[in-house]
Design a protein around this motif. Structure first.
Motif, PDB file in Angstrom:
ATOM      1  N   ASP A  86      16.010   4.402 -11.349  1.00  0.00           N
ATOM      2  CA  ASP A  86      16.591   6.143 -11.756  1.00  0.00           C
ATOM      3  C   ASP A  86      17.033   6.713 -10.489  1.00  0.00           C
ATOM      4  N   GLU A  87      17.280   7.954 -10.527  1.00  0.00           N
ATOM      5  CA  GLU A  87      17.743   8.719  -9.454  1.00  0.00           C
ATOM      6  C   GLU A  87      16.695   8.796  -8.372  1.00  0.00           C
ATOM      7  N   ASN A  88      15.456   8.488  -8.541  1.00  0.00           N
ATOM      8  CA  ASN A  88      14.123   8.648  -7.594  1.00  0.00           C
ATOM      9  C   ASN A  88      13.930   7.192  -7.030  1.00  0.00           C
ATOM     10  N   GLY A  89      14.657   6.179  -7.676  1.00  0.00           N
ATOM     11  CA  GLY A  89      14.438   4.726  -7.047  1.00  0.00           C
ATOM     12  C   GLY A  89      13.350   4.091  -7.812  1.00  0.00           C
ATOM     13  N   ASP A  90      13.005   4.679  -8.886  1.00  0.00           N
ATOM     14  CA  ASP A  90      11.901   4.139  -9.705  1.00  0.00           C
ATOM     15  C   ASP A  90      12.334   3.035 -10.769  1.00  0.00           C
ATOM     16  N   ALA A  91      11.747   1.939 -10.995  1.00  0.00           N
ATOM     17  CA  ALA A  91      12.491   1.043 -11.956  1.00  0.00           C
ATOM     18  C   ALA A  91      11.930   1.557 -13.321  1.00  0.00           C
ATOM     19  N   LEU A  92      12.693   0.980 -14.566  1.00  0.00           N
ATOM     20  CA  LEU A  92      12.139   1.372 -15.770  1.00  0.00           C
ATOM     21  C   LEU A  92      10.604   1.018 -15.868  1.00  0.00           C
ATOM     22  N   ARG A 116      13.078  12.049  -3.300  1.00  0.00           N
ATOM     23  CA  ARG A 116      14.298  11.463  -2.630  1.00  0.00           C
ATOM     24  C   ARG A 116      14.577  12.048  -1.310  1.00  0.00           C
ATOM     25  N   ARG A 117      14.240  13.426  -1.163  1.00  0.00           N
ATOM     26  CA  ARG A 117      14.543  13.823   0.292  1.00  0.00           C
ATOM     27  C   ARG A 117      14.032  13.270   1.104  1.00  0.00           C
ATOM     28  N   ARG A 118      12.835  13.090   1.253  1.00  0.00           N
ATOM     29  CA  ARG A 118      11.770  12.369   2.132  1.00  0.00           C
ATOM     30  C   ARG A 118      12.175  10.865   2.414  1.00  0.00           C
ATOM     31  N   PHE A 119      12.285  10.381   0.932  1.00  0.00           N
ATOM     32  CA  PHE A 119      12.253   8.912   1.037  1.00  0.00           C
ATOM     33  C   PHE A 119      13.686   8.595   0.491  1.00  0.00           C
ATOM     34  N   PRO A 120      14.952   8.498   1.267  1.00  0.00           N
ATOM     35  CA  PRO A 120      15.855   8.260   0.403  1.00  0.00           C
ATOM     36  C   PRO A 120      16.186   6.842   0.176  1.00  0.00           C
ATOM     37  N   SER A 121      15.785   6.066   0.728  1.00  0.00           N
ATOM     38  CA  SER A 121      15.913   4.483   0.710  1.00  0.00           C
ATOM     39  C   SER A 121      15.023   3.662   0.200  1.00  0.00           C
ATOM     40  N   PHE A 122      14.016   4.432  -0.678  1.00  0.00           N
ATOM     41  CA  PHE A 122      12.828   3.883  -1.228  1.00  0.00           C
ATOM     42  C   PHE A 122      13.280   3.427  -2.636  1.00  0.00           C
ATOM     43  N   PHE A 123      12.665   2.032  -3.134  1.00  0.00           N
ATOM     44  CA  PHE A 123      12.896   1.642  -4.299  1.00  0.00           C
ATOM     45  C   PHE A 123      11.641   1.120  -4.606  1.00  0.00           C
ATOM     46  N   ARG A 124      11.220   0.872  -6.072  1.00  0.00           N
ATOM     47  CA  ARG A 124      10.117   0.038  -6.386  1.00  0.00           C
ATOM     48  C   ARG A 124      10.205  -0.444  -7.882  1.00  0.00           C
ATOM     49  N   THR A 125       9.616  -1.700  -7.977  1.00  0.00           N
ATOM     50  CA  THR A 125       9.874  -2.329  -9.168  1.00  0.00           C
ATOM     51  C   THR A 125       8.423  -2.218  -9.904  1.00  0.00           C
ATOM     52  N   ILE A 126       7.346  -1.382  -9.381  1.00  0.00           N
ATOM     53  CA  ILE A 126       6.357  -1.197 -10.210  1.00  0.00           C
ATOM     54  C   ILE A 126       6.252   0.251 -10.523  1.00  0.00           C
ATOM     55  N   PHE A 159       0.999  -1.157  -0.003  1.00  0.00           N
ATOM     56  CA  PHE A 159      -0.074   0.053  -0.088  1.00  0.00           C
ATOM     57  C   PHE A 159       0.863   1.365  -0.067  1.00  0.00           C
ATOM     58  N   SER A 160       0.688   2.058  -0.817  1.00  0.00           N
ATOM     59  CA  SER A 160       1.165   3.546  -0.711  1.00  0.00           C
ATOM     60  C   SER A 160       1.222   4.039   0.462  1.00  0.00           C
ATOM     61  N   THR A 161       0.105   4.116   1.181  1.00  0.00           N
ATOM     62  CA  THR A 161      -0.025   4.757   2.560  1.00  0.00           C
ATOM     63  C   THR A 161       0.842   4.070   3.493  1.00  0.00           C
ATOM     64  N   PHE A 162       0.982   2.725   3.334  1.00  0.00           N
ATOM     65  CA  PHE A 162       1.707   2.066   4.333  1.00  0.00           C
ATOM     66  C   PHE A 162       3.251   2.366   4.152  1.00  0.00           C
ATOM     67  N   SER A 163       3.595   2.313   2.650  1.00  0.00           N
ATOM     68  CA  SER A 163       4.947   2.484   2.436  1.00  0.00           C
ATOM     69  C   SER A 163       5.440   4.108   2.822  1.00  0.00           C
ATOM     70  N   ILE A 164       4.740   5.037   2.799  1.00  0.00           N
ATOM     71  CA  ILE A 164       4.872   6.348   3.242  1.00  0.00           C
ATOM     72  C   ILE A 164       5.189   6.426   4.879  1.00  0.00           C
ATOM     73  N   ALA A 165       4.270   5.811   5.457  1.00  0.00           N
ATOM     74  CA  ALA A 165       4.474   5.719   6.944  1.00  0.00           C
ATOM     75  C   ALA A 165       5.974   4.604   7.172  1.00  0.00           C
ATOM     76  N   THR A 166       6.262   3.864   6.677  1.00  0.00           N
ATOM     77  CA  THR A 166       7.275   2.996   6.963  1.00  0.00           C
ATOM     78  C   THR A 166       8.446   3.743   6.467  1.00  0.00           C
ATOM     79  N   SER A 167       8.656   4.282   5.184  1.00  0.00           N
ATOM     80  CA  SER A 167       9.778   4.703   4.796  1.00  0.00           C
ATOM     81  C   SER A 167      10.133   5.947   5.386  1.00  0.00           C
ATOM     82  N   ASP A 168       9.151   6.809   5.911  1.00  0.00           N
ATOM     83  CA  ASP A 168       9.288   7.994   6.774  1.00  0.00           C
ATOM     84  C   ASP A 168      10.340   7.767   7.982  1.00  0.00           C
ATOM     85  N   VAL A 169      10.160   6.417   8.501  1.00  0.00           N
ATOM     86  CA  VAL A 169      10.848   6.138   9.787  1.00  0.00           C
ATOM     87  C   VAL A 169      12.118   5.201   9.401  1.00  0.00           C
TER      88      VAL A 169
END
Length: 1333
Positions: free
Chosen positions: A472-478, A186-196, A155-165
């Motif tokens: 890419d630079e934002n952690g998004d997959a092609l 990337r400033r708020r979620f520097p360690s977040f990546f995704r394959t979707i 879930f996007s909402t869950f990922s936001i909460a988890t990645s924040d901390v």
């Protein structure tokens, strides 16, 4: 500054979550241990995973008087569990790959988020911090973190909460389903990546499709959550930047039941000229929206679906296809994962009861509808089954094994491989060339998660399906999406077809590929629709935005005075210079006059005074409302369930039951009479709408039945709509009609019922209709007779009639203006007027009221106290306020509730009365208890009334029962059936069901597109049973059981094996024993005549050995008969193989001796006999036999034959057979025999033409020919023979080949010994040879 505060608060929250209060410096304990559903596997490096294995949870009650309970997860989601197992599969596959992460074993810790943010966040914290309950500060921490990376959340909402901390510690999180574009920050979620792909690219893909078809005018619908709101923001900005079009409307689809809002949205869609509708929402939003689209019959729209519902099977029904066919949708890329289904089939719960591996056990219990020991209380008593863990997944139908449409799973697969490749690149780092400080490399033993982040950003690989994976630079997959088209085929089937793909290349270019020939358009011309808004504006006008519509939807409006325009499609008209004004043609400017509204002119003074006066009045009214905001209100007749909302109406009470209880009372009546199929009619107002919503939800929740139809009765004169509603009632099979409406609605409805002569219905009336005399007329009685209704509780108020008789206008003469109701009543009752009368009253013959008139002398409804219903509620309301005031004035200071003080009558606050009113409880003289619940509702009670049709055609309303709720919250229903009048010929209650009950042996299958109560009774399939009426599903019989012919219980399966008791087994046994006996007889004959030449010729010892081995061959066939056991399975082939090798090796040696003797008879050949003496012959036989014994021993020791219960031949029958275990071992055994037999045959064939004294070679040739023919025929017969017949074929081959050898080798010799003894001499043999020569 905001970013800093956000990061600081997140870090503070995480520290509070991880560490306890410091009570001693000796050790630290984790603040709280989360008990989560999980699945774990150890490894050198652990990867975490967060998946939705349950789709809801129950929140614990937070009283904070004890330690809060854990959340309870509910609703097992098989596809969600498949997602988790896909990650486990990918890790297993990586561990087996010698080229990826050699010498490193990956493990995993997978948790279930239960679709609940607090559980998902708890799981993420557990992955980041580990589960160590205690540690000592003096100990040095070493090694890597608990997990090196997390795959999730969905879930996007869950990922936001988890990645924040979690992101504060640079722990990489690779999501497979969170699409919100906000996660690319990337400033708020520097360690977040995704394959979707991000919603940003989904928006780009949508715009590319709009551009491709030239659609510049479209509507946008989004869900009311982070996903929808971010998409809407991105879509509007990108569409505006592209200049390719604009939005006709933008609506937010509500959560939950909100039909009014959905009606408004669909009406807006109908009114709009846009033919294209883009929807970014979830399945539940679309289901609710399409119900309204269906109701309003909105066609001619081209739908465009986001990835959240582009593949939703729940919407792909024949009922919705007239509207949704032709939909173009964006779908997550589908992939193929080889070996996944085989891996899923290997899923087993095992014997491990470890609470850390609960997901597999929960899946097992959900799939097989059983419970592991120890089961819940009363589970076994209720007929529940115990899980053994040996159930076979292939015997059940489950979404878990469906790998035909792998979309989220494909993203999970890529996410795991991305982390693995990053780790592999990191471990291949060469010291001195590393990317870290002083060119150092990361070490597996001191690995930090942020070090993996460096390599994860640079990862780049191609998976077997051919898709490239990099970030890419934002952690998004092609990004890549499939474009899907919903097609409604001529045969009524629905197909979702891939018609294209849109992707972004590594160069940043977007590629759209569409196969338009495959696209189905839901329009008469089968062409894409045209969706534009406005034409160009000519010079001299400007584009004026239509009110409430987007910018590109405009009218061409002439420039207003003072402005001019000289361009086509001018966005605005330009103002003339300050001292100039536009000409009449708006193409030049002229000098203008000045004017303004002044405070000094009369108009300005009047307007200023009116403005200040209005402001003062608003201030006074606001003060009044503020002062009286807590005034308690006790209603006696307001029933709307909406008034139970304590947040909106905190001071509202009532002594009449809420409509919510009226609904439950109706449902109790339906359940009492077994009516599971009814129609619902409601009025078109708040009363009807709230009741309809409450009735449908409560009826579904109670499982008491279904609604055949729900119709809204319109206000005003609308005969067409009423005719349609009555037509629906006539066509329906429901015999029960429930009505929540008003008198006006029922009169118009009954006029249509009478007109169409609709009889045979059982009406159930709400309290608004039950006692209405306007419906109790002879014209309606043939139709409404027998009606059951809910009525407000009737009470008795002693002394009320005497009090009413004492009403007199003289009581209120001193205060006429404030108590004029009595005067008005007096004038109305006696048709007179008090002095001074109105002008002309006396002249027209009107009487003057004297005040001395007698109420007893007139007929008036005032004095009718036989049906005190609203009056009884008023009576209780007044007494409730009085009891509350009495309790307040009886306050004892020691028990005062207001900061130790009691309320005073002189300083009384209304909120203080509220406090006591909430706690009031008393019993009326009529015996009814009065108390209010937490919503201000009184303990509800209703009378149940019945309309009895009299012989004269009139209707009498009679009390036939009551329903109430006690203080213990239990509903009590009492009905006196002997008093009820039924308006049917049978004088019995009607039967109103959609489908008859399903008997044991069948199960209910819901009729497509119809309510749950409408179903077919389908017989259970073979192997399944149901032993209850109306069973939802058939239960599979245990492994060794099968369904009875009636499918209502399980019986033992029939067993089949080659038995000694059946004719075939008896024949084979007799034949085997006969062969054994013949061998014994021949052996005796040879022993008795052992000194004769024909026995002694060519090594008599080998002849005896052949007879013994043939006897063993006959006997070993008995091991193939009877129920297979482990020892018989192991011994049968070993005994068979060794016996035949012993026999064939003796024959081979005999043949070799024949050739050697012949060679020795020639000059110079005597030396060859020294190699074929008796010792050498015995040694050769022994050696050849030992080889076969070694083959059998190796076979039994490594992969031994075992007994097996085979159900593949017949589902209702167990075939006991021996499984060979090793096909190689069995083939080696037969192959070795074949080699010896062929070799013997070849040697004997070469010796067939030797002189007659060596004629035994001919017998050997013939015997080997029979032997080989039998076993060549055996192979295809054995392969194609099922079950016991395979054993029979093998026994037959053994017996046939044994008899062939016995007869061919020893038949001629026995003939000479027994019948032609004169030929059994050396002279005879030699003489025959001489004559021939």
């Amino acid at each position: 500054m905001d970013v800093f505060l956000h990061k600081f608060m997140s870090l503070f929250f995480l520290l509070i979550s991880f560490f306890p209060f410091i009570v001693s410096m000796s050790s630290c304990k984790i603040r709280r241990e989360f008990h989560l559903n999980g699945m774990h596997k150890a490894g050198d490096v652990i990867l975490g995973g967060l998946f939705e294995v349950h789709y809801t949870s129950v929140f614990p009650e937070l009283t904070f008087t004890s330690e809060p309970s854990e959340h309870i997860c509910q609703g097992f989601d098989s596809p969600g569990f498949r997602h988790a197992m896909t990650m486990a599969f990918a890790i297993e596959e990586i561990n087996k790959d010698p080229n990826l992460l050699p010498n490193v074993t990956l493990g995993y810790s997978l948790y279930d988020n239960c679709a609940t943010l607090v559980i998902g966040f708890s799981a993420a914290l557990s992955l980041a911090s580990g589960q160590e309950k205690q540690f000592f500060p003096q100990e040095k921490c070493s090694g890597g973190p608990p997990v090196l990376g997390i795959v999730g959340d969905s879930f996007s909402t869950f990922s936001i909460a988890t990645s924040d901390v979690i992101g504060l510690f640079r722990l990489p999180i690779v999501s497979y389903f969170a699409t919100c574009s906000c996660l690319s920050d990337r400033r708020r979620f520097p360690s977040f990546f995704r394959t979707i792909p991000s919603d940003t690219f989904q928006v780009d893909a949508m715009i590319q499709i709009l551009k491709h078809f030239g659609w510049t005018w479209a509507g946008l619908l989004v869900s009311d959550d982070d996903y929808g709101l971010h998409v809407a923001q991105s879509f509007q900005s990108k569409l505006t930047e592209s200049g390719l079009g604009c939005l006709a409307y933008y609506e937010i689809l509500p959560w939950g039941e909100n039909p009014a809002e959905l009606t408004r949205i669909v009406e807006g869609m109908k009114k709009s000229t846009a033919r294209v509708v883009i929807v970014f929402a979830h399945q539940i939003n679309m289901i609710q929206l399409m119900e309204e689209v269906l109701r309003q019959n909105v066609t001619g729209l081209q739908w465009m679906a986001s990835e959240a519902w582009a593949s939703a099977a729940v919407l792909q029904t024949s009922r919705l296809m007239p509207y949704l066919s032709g939909t173009l949708g964006i779908a997550i890329r589908r992939g193929e994962i080889r070996g996944l289904r085989d891996f899923l089939l290997k899923t087993k719960p095992g014997n491990n009861t470890n609470s850390e591996n609960t997901m597999i056990r929960q899946f097992w219990e959900h799939t097989f509808q059983c419970r592991f020991a120890p089961p819940p209380v009363d589970w076994l008593e209720a007929g529940g089954a115990l899980c053994s863990g040996k159930e076979d997944l292939e015997t059940v139908q489950t979404e878990f094994l469906d790998v035909s449409n792998l979309r989220p799973e494909y993203n999970i697969y890529k996410a795991v491989y991305a982390l693995a490749y990053a780790l592999d690149d990191m471990l291949q780092c060469q010291p001195g060339r590393g990317p870290f400080i002083r060119h150092s490399c990361a070490s597996l033993h001191s690995l930090e998660a942020w070090q993996l982040m460096y390599y994860l950003k640079k990862v780049n690989f191609t998976i077997p399906f051919g898709d490239q994976v990099s970030f890419d630079e934002n952690g998004d997959a092609l990004p890549i999406y499939d474009i899907m088209n919903w097609q409604w085929l001529p045969d009524g089937k629905i197909q979702v077809l891939n018609v294209g793909v849109v992707r972004k290349t590594s160069f940043g270019d977007e590629e759209l590929t569409l196969n338009e020939d495959k696209i189905f358009w839901n329009f008469e011309n089968n062409q894409p629709p045209r969706s534009v808004c406005s034409k160009n504006c000519n010079p001299g006008s400007r584009m004026a935005r239509k009110k409430g519509q987007p910018v590109c939807c405009f009218d061409c409006v002439p420039c207003p005075e003072g402005k001019i325009s000289n361009e086509t499609n001018s966005v605005e008209c330009f103002s003339c210079p300050e001292d100039f004004w536009s000409s009449p043609k708006r193409n030049q400017c002229v000098l203008k006059r000045t004017e303004f509204l002044s405070y000094h002119e009369p108009l300005g003074v009047c307007l200023t005074t009116a403005s200040l006066l209005g402001t003062s009045i608003c201030t006074v009214v606001l003060g009044i409302f503020t002062y009286h905001r807590s005034t308690p209100m006790v209603s006696y007749f307001a029933t709307c369930s909406c008034l139970s909302d304590r947040q909106r109406f905190p001071s509202f009470f009532r002594t009449i039951p809420s409509d919510a209880f009226q609904v439950r009372a109706m449902i109790q009546i339906l359940k009492y009479f077994g009516w599971t199929w009814a129609g619902l009619l409601v009025s078109d107002d708040d009363y009807g709408v709230h009741v309809s919503r409450s009735f449908q939800s409560d009826l579904t929740r109670s499982g008491g039945g279904c609604l055949a139809y729900t119709e809204i009765l319109p206000w005003g004169d609308n005969p067409t709509e009423y005719k349609r509603i009555v037509d629906v009632m006539t066509k329906s099979t429901a015999r029960v009609v429930i009505v929540f409406a008003h008198q006006m609605h029922m009169i118009q409805l009954m006029e249509q019922v009478v007109k169409q002569n609709v009889t045979g219905l059982q009406w159930i009336a709400s309290e608004a209709l039950t006692l209405l005399e306007g419906l109790q007329i002879s014209a309606f009685s043939p139709f409404l007779g027998g009606t059951l209704g809910i009525a407000i509780r009737r009470g008795e108020i002693p002394g009320l009639r005497d009090f009413l008789l004492r009403i007199h206008p003289e009581q209120y003469n001193n205060n006429y203006s404030e108590n004029n109701m009595v005067k008005l009543f007096w004038e109305h009752t006696f048709q007179c007027k008090f002095s001074p009368p109105p002008a002309g009253w006396v002249e027209d013959g009107g009487r003057i009221c004297t005040g001395k008139e007698e109420l007893n002398s007139v007929e008036t409804d005032l004095l009718d106290v036989s049906e005190l219903r609203p009056e009884y509620n008023i009576y209780k309301a007044v007494y409730a306020l009085a009891h509350a005031l009495n309790d307040m004035l009886s306050c004892v200071p020691e028990q005062a509730p207001f900061n130790g003080n009691c309320a005073s009558l002189h300083t009384l606050e209304l909120s203080q009365v509220m406090y006591y009113l909430e706690k009031v409880t008393f019993t009326t003289q009529f015996g009814d208890q009065v108390t209010f619940d937490e919503n201000g509702d009184v303990l509800p009670i209703y009378d149940i009334m019945n309309w009895i049709r009299q012989p004269d055609g009139n209707i009498k309303v009679q009390n036939v029962g009551e329903i109430k709720r006690s203080s213990s919250q239990e509903e009590e229903l009492k009905i006196y059936e002997d008093r009820i009048f039924w308006n049917f010929e049978s004088k019995k209650p009607p039967k109103s069901v959609c489908s008859e009950s399903c008997h044991p042996g069948t199960h209910m299958v819901r009729k497509k597109g119809e309510p749950l109560c409408c179903f077919y009774c389908v017989p259970c399939s073979e192997g399944k049973v149901s032993n209850e009426t109306d069973s939802l599903e058939c239960v599979s019989c245990p492994e060794d059981f099968w369904s009875s012919p009636e499918r209502d219980h399980c019986v033992h399966k029939k067993t089949e094996f080659l038995s000694y008791q059946e004719p075939l087994g008896i024949c084979l046994t007799v034949t085997s024993l006969l062969g054994t006996s013949i061998c014994a007889v021949v052996l005796g004959i040879f022993a008795y005549h052992r000194s004769t030449p024909i026995v002694r010729a060519n090594n008599a010892e080998l002849s005896f050995l052949i007879l013994v081995s043939l006897k063993l061959c006959f006997l070993c066939s008995l091991l193939f008969i009877g129920r297979p056991r482990l020892w018989t399975c192991q011994l049968r082939h070993a005994a068979f193989g060794i016996s035949f090798v012993l026999c064939v090796s003796c024959i081979l040696v005999k043949t070799m001796v024949v050739l050697a003797v012949f060679k020795a008879s020639k000059p110079g050949g005597a030396a060859s006999l020294k190699w074929f003496g008796a010792v050498q012959q015995r040694g050769t036989v022994f050696t050849l036999t030992c080889i076969q014994a070694a083959i059998c021993t190796a076979w039994i020791v490594t992969v031994s034959p075992v007994p097996h219960k085979n159900t593949q031949y017949h589902n209702d029958k167990i075939v006991y057979e021996c499984v060979v275990g090793s096909t190689i071992g069995f083939s080696a055994l037969l192959g070795y025999i074949s080699v010896l037999a062929i070799l013997s045959f070849m040697l004997a064939f070469l010796a067939r033409n030797l002189p007659d004294n060596f004629n035994e070679a001919k017998l050997i040739t013939f015997s080997m020919l029979i032997f080989c023919a039998v076993w060549v025929a055996f192979v295809p017969a054995y392969i194609n023979s099922p079950g016991k017949y395979a054993d029979a074929v093998e026994v037959f081959a053994i017996l046939a080949s044994s008899f062939g050898l016995l007869v061919a080798l020893f038949g001629p010799k026995c003939y000479i010994i027994l019948l032609r003894p004169e030929r059994n001499t050396k002279k005879s043999i030699m003489g025959h040879t001489t004559t021939k020569s």
